[in-house]
Design an enzyme around this catalytic site. Structure first.
Site, PDB file in Angstrom:
ATOM      1  N   HIS A  40       0.868  -1.192   0.000  1.00 12.01           N
ATOM      2  CA  HIS A  40       0.000   0.000   0.000  1.00 12.01           C
ATOM      3  C   HIS A  40       0.901   1.237   0.000  1.00 12.01           C
ATOM      4  O   HIS A  40       2.137   1.112  -0.099  1.00 12.01           O
ATOM      5  CB  HIS A  40      -0.946  -0.039   1.205  1.00 12.01           C
ATOM      6  N   HIS A  43       4.063   1.281   2.169  1.00 17.38           N
ATOM      7  CA  HIS A  43       5.219   0.587   1.579  1.00 17.38           C
ATOM      8  C   HIS A  43       5.819   1.421   0.449  1.00 17.38           C
ATOM      9  O   HIS A  43       7.048   1.506   0.309  1.00 17.38           O
ATOM     10  CB  HIS A  43       4.787  -0.761   0.992  1.00 17.38           C
ATOM     11  N   GLN A  67       7.038 -15.358  12.563  1.00 14.54           N
ATOM     12  CA  GLN A  67       6.639 -14.198  13.352  1.00 14.54           C
ATOM     13  C   GLN A  67       5.142 -14.190  13.649  1.00 14.54           C
ATOM     14  O   GLN A  67       4.624 -13.244  14.234  1.00 14.54           O
ATOM     15  CB  GLN A  67       7.078 -12.889  12.685  1.00 14.54           C
TER      16      GLN A  67
END
Ligand code: AMP
Length: 285
Positions: A40, A43, A67
């Site tokens: 998006h 970024h 993660q």
């Protein structure tokens, strides 16, 4: 934005290493932007900064399983490969490193990074193992890409501080470039996870940033008592019927130590849940 440069997609770590070696030999500065994709404008701001600073920019897309905790959103995490490719080309990124999981975690993989006390607060207790997983994959990506610098967003403030510390602790010769949070017009911090929100949740989500703004306003009016400041945030969230609050806290922006009295430059951070979606946001006073 320029789309004149070709984008090469590399799936293997050994190919990425060859490109990186060639850049170094040619004396070209290499910038790196690690992501989990579903790109998006947040970024894009990081990618554009790298393209501005470096002769060669590498972006990575890797949804890192280590993660995510059990029951978290690894399986349903947004994936938009075609859309991502268009955005990367639009920014003038040179290489996308898009590794297969077996190239990052081959059979027998066993060594991990333990991030220490910066990972014990804020999101840490709510996401056990998350920051160790982040640091481990970022270290691996750094070793594969070997950039001169890497760009990270302040959206994930705790992650940014943990990566900066890892780079110092491990004497890594990589500059960490920080970028501000990119927001929607109503103030919601852009996130790949915003796509999960229903229309009703999306309306409520705008109040998350308003809660931070109210803390900042109260601080500017002369109040430095963290309890009183954070009560402002809680009030905004409760008024919006955001009742599932992991934390609202004020901390030292570097050590992340908890404050009783806020000073200029301190971090106000919060995490809330709207249905199954966990949103984080922060601002500096
Ligand atoms: P992610 O794909 O969520 O792992 O994020 C990759 C990078 O983009 C991280 O450095 C994030 O902090 C950064 N990022 C994500 N959202 C934003 C945003 N709204 N503004 C600025 N940076 C962001």
């Amino acid at each position: 934005m320029s789309s004149a440069r070709p984008l090469f997609v590399l799936n293997r770590a050994c190919e990425m290493r060859e490109v990186s070696d060639a850049c170094r030999k040619a004396g070209k500065k290499l910038g790196f932007v690690p992501t989990m994709g579903a790109l998006h404008r947040g970024h894009v701001s990081l990618l554009e900064e790298s393209v501005r600073r470096a002769e060669v920019t590498v972006a990575s897309i890797f949804v890192n399983p280590t993660q995510f905790g059990p029951g978290e959103d690894f399986d349903r995490y947004e994936r938009d490969y075609e859309g991502d490719i268009k955005k990367l080309k639009g920014c003038g990124v040179d290489y996308l490193f898009y590794p297969d999981i077996s190239d990052i975690y081959p059979d027998g993989f066993g060594t991990t990074v333990s991030v220490g006390n910066l990972g014990d607060c804020l999101c840490g207790p709510f996401r056990p193992g998350h920051f160790n997983g982040v640091a481990t994959v970022v270290l691996k990506l750094f070793n594969i890409v070997r950039p001169d610098f890497a760009v990270f967003g302040r959206k994930d403030y705790q992650q940014l501080k943990i990566i900066q510390k890892m780079v110092r602790d491990f004497n890594m010769d990589i500059e960490i470039v920080e970028m501000p949070i990119v927001r929607e017009p109503d103030g919601l911090a852009m996130s790949s996870r915003n796509a999960y929100l229903s229309a009703d949740q999306r309306t409520k989500a705008a109040e998350v940033n308003k809660a931070l703004s109210e803390v900042a306003k109260k601080f500017r009016s002369g109040c430095d008592d963290c309890k009183i400041l954070l009560a402002e945030a809680d009030m905004v969230l409760r008024m919006a019927q955001i009742n599932d609050i992991d934390y609202t806290e004020i901390r030292d922006p570097e050590t992340l130590e908890l404050r009783q009295r806020a000073v200029k430059g301190d971090l106000v951070a919060l995490a809330v849940r709207l249905g199954n979606t966990r949103l984080i946001d922060n601002r500096v006073l």
